[in-house]
Design a protein around this motif. Structure first.
Motif, PDB file in Angstrom:
ATOM      1  N   UNK A 161     -25.694 164.834 156.901  1.00  0.00           N
ATOM      2  CA  UNK A 161     -25.017 164.518 155.640  1.00  0.00           C
ATOM      3  C   UNK A 161     -23.991 163.427 155.887  1.00  0.00           C
ATOM      4  N   UNK A 162     -24.085 162.356 155.111  1.00  0.00           N
ATOM      5  CA  UNK A 162     -23.126 161.260 155.168  1.00  0.00           C
ATOM      6  C   UNK A 162     -22.258 161.328 153.926  1.00  0.00           C
ATOM      7  N   UNK A 163     -20.956 161.453 154.124  1.00  0.00           N
ATOM      8  CA  UNK A 163     -20.011 161.598 153.017  1.00  0.00           C
ATOM      9  C   UNK A 163     -19.287 160.283 152.747  1.00  0.00           C
ATOM     10  N   UNK A 164     -19.086 160.012 151.468  1.00  0.00           N
ATOM     11  CA  UNK A 164     -18.391 158.792 151.068  1.00  0.00           C
ATOM     12  C   UNK A 164     -17.306 159.131 150.061  1.00  0.00           C
ATOM     13  N   UNK A 165     -16.245 158.325 150.075  1.00  0.00           N
ATOM     14  CA  UNK A 165     -15.129 158.553 149.182  1.00  0.00           C
ATOM     15  C   UNK A 165     -15.000 157.407 148.182  1.00  0.00           C
ATOM     16  N   UNK A 166     -13.967 157.476 147.383  1.00  0.00           N
ATOM     17  CA  UNK A 166     -13.791 156.586 146.242  1.00  0.00           C
ATOM     18  C   UNK A 166     -13.929 155.114 146.606  1.00  0.00           C
ATOM     19  N   UNK A 167     -14.774 154.415 145.827  1.00  0.00           N
ATOM     20  CA  UNK A 167     -14.965 152.970 145.898  1.00  0.00           C
ATOM     21  C   UNK A 167     -15.614 152.510 147.204  1.00  0.00           C
ATOM     22  N   UNK A 168     -16.180 153.429 147.972  1.00  0.00           N
ATOM     23  CA  UNK A 168     -16.943 153.033 149.153  1.00  0.00           C
ATOM     24  C   UNK A 168     -18.381 152.726 148.744  1.00  0.00           C
ATOM     25  N   UNK A 169     -19.058 151.932 149.557  1.00  0.00           N
ATOM     26  CA  UNK A 169     -20.450 151.580 149.312  1.00  0.00           C
ATOM     27  C   UNK A 169     -21.325 152.196 150.395  1.00  0.00           C
ATOM     28  N   UNK A 170     -22.458 152.745 149.977  1.00  0.00           N
ATOM     29  CA  UNK A 170     -23.412 153.302 150.931  1.00  0.00           C
ATOM     30  C   UNK A 170     -24.159 152.141 151.575  1.00  0.00           C
ATOM     31  N   UNK A 171     -23.805 151.835 152.800  1.00  0.00           N
ATOM     32  CA  UNK A 171     -24.341 150.673 153.504  1.00  0.00           C
ATOM     33  C   UNK A 171     -25.637 151.026 154.228  1.00  0.00           C
ATOM     34  N   UNK A 172     -26.638 150.165 154.084  1.00  0.00           N
ATOM     35  CA  UNK A 172     -27.904 150.383 154.787  1.00  0.00           C
ATOM     36  C   UNK A 172     -27.715 150.294 156.297  1.00  0.00           C
ATOM     37  N   UNK A 173     -26.773 149.465 156.730  1.00  0.00           N
ATOM     38  CA  UNK A 173     -26.503 149.342 158.163  1.00  0.00           C
ATOM     39  C   UNK A 173     -25.988 150.662 158.732  1.00  0.00           C
ATOM     40  N   UNK A 174     -25.072 151.301 158.014  1.00  0.00           N
ATOM     41  CA  UNK A 174     -24.532 152.583 158.471  1.00  0.00           C
ATOM     42  C   UNK A 174     -25.613 153.655 158.454  1.00  0.00           C
ATOM     43  N   UNK A 175     -26.452 153.638 157.434  1.00  0.00           N
ATOM     44  CA  UNK A 175     -27.554 154.608 157.368  1.00  0.00           C
ATOM     45  C   UNK A 175     -28.456 154.464 158.589  1.00  0.00           C
ATOM     46  N   UNK A 176     -28.769 153.234 158.946  1.00  0.00           N
ATOM     47  CA  UNK A 176     -29.622 152.995 160.114  1.00  0.00           C
ATOM     48  C   UNK A 176     -28.962 153.483 161.394  1.00  0.00           C
ATOM     49  N   UNK A 177     -27.698 153.105 161.588  1.00  0.00           N
ATOM     50  CA  UNK A 177     -26.978 153.515 162.796  1.00  0.00           C
ATOM     51  C   UNK A 177     -26.873 155.034 162.871  1.00  0.00           C
ATOM     52  N   UNK A 178     -26.600 155.657 161.728  1.00  0.00           N
ATOM     53  CA  UNK A 178     -26.401 157.102 161.705  1.00  0.00           C
ATOM     54  C   UNK A 178     -27.687 157.865 161.989  1.00  0.00           C
ATOM     55  N   UNK A 179     -28.782 157.428 161.395  1.00  0.00           N
ATOM     56  CA  UNK A 179     -30.019 158.214 161.440  1.00  0.00           C
ATOM     57  C   UNK A 179     -30.903 157.926 162.647  1.00  0.00           C
ATOM     58  N   UNK A 180     -30.884 156.714 163.121  1.00  0.00           N
ATOM     59  CA  UNK A 180     -31.862 156.285 164.123  1.00  0.00           C
ATOM     60  C   UNK A 180     -31.901 157.164 165.377  1.00  0.00           C
ATOM     61  N   UNK A 181     -30.756 157.661 165.886  1.00  0.00           N
ATOM     62  CA  UNK A 181     -30.820 158.450 167.130  1.00  0.00           C
ATOM     63  C   UNK A 181     -31.475 159.820 166.972  1.00  0.00           C
TER      64      UNK A 181
END
Length: 226
Positions: A76-96
């Motif tokens: 689970x990736x949590x985000x707070x006010x006015x943050x953007x769900x970045x594809x780069x972060x999704x890749x870094x987070x999930x790939x391992x």
């Protein structure tokens, strides 16, 4: 529950060393610090559910959190006010995580505007970094019908995906025909709970202010299953 203002490798190691730890939630930490000169090297194979803030993924992974929990199945990736769900972060987070089957992306508190600016890049990142994914959940992300439809259309081609859930993503009944169409294909089940971003008119159009008692407090939660 443990409240801290700073996370270090030593603290992480002490938590991950708990016997029978299966689910680990690490959210709203003040900062991540490597001043103690350590990184995590031990694998804790019992952890299969991990929840972290998107903005801390890089620093936590630099500490070695991902290598300590190699068998995570639900992230689970949590985000707070006015943050953007970045594809780069999704890749870094999930790939391992080669065993990952469920990805949930969530806006942390109600009424906070969390954006997903580029659905195409997001879906590409999920497909590339989560090849075994069976379930994708988006909660309290400001998509509206257009972006929600784009995500549904793009993700239904994922070879293993069987479930897409959208909850309170600023959609309405105009999305229902597409939901029915995709569900009728009997490959992916799409479940959508419509909800629009609500505003307090007494505050002249500004989003409602979060009144949660722990708002802004660094928080760590871990659950033990014996």
């Amino acid at each position: 529950m443990k409240v801290v203002s700073m996370m270090t490798p030593r603290r992480l190691h002490s938590i991950l060393s708990l016997p029978h730890l299966q689910s680990f939630t690490l959210t709203i930490i003040g900062r991540v610090d490597m001043d103690d000169g350590e990184t995590l090297t031990r694998q804790t194979s019992s952890v299969d559910e991990l929840s972290v803030d998107g903005k801390h993924v890089i620093s936590l992974w630099n500490l070695g959190l991902h290598t300590s929990c190699p068998r995570v199945k639900k992230l689970k990736l949590n985000y707070q006010k006015e943050e953007n769900v970045s594809s780069e972060i999704v890749t870094i987070a999930c790939f391992p995580f080669h065993h990952l089957t469920h990805l949930r992306v969530k806006g942390y508190w109600p009424f906070e505007l969390v954006a997903l600016n580029d659905p195409v890049s997001f879906c590409d990142a999920v497909k590339t970094s989560c090849p075994q994914l069976t379930k994708l959940s988006l909660t309290r992300i400001t998509l509206k019908n257009e972006k929600a439809a784009e995500i549904i259309q793009l993700m239904k081609t994922h070879p293993h995906l069987t479930s897409i859930e959208l909850d309170a993503c600023d959609t309405n009944a105009g999305l229902d025909p597409l939901i029915s169409e995709v569900n009728s294909e009997a490959k992916v089940t799409v479940t959508v709970k419509h909800s629009q971003v609500r505003y307090n008119t007494r505050l002249h159009g500004h989003p409602l202010i979060d009144s949660h008692p722990f708002s802004g407090i660094p928080l760590i939660q871990s659950r033990l299953f014996v």
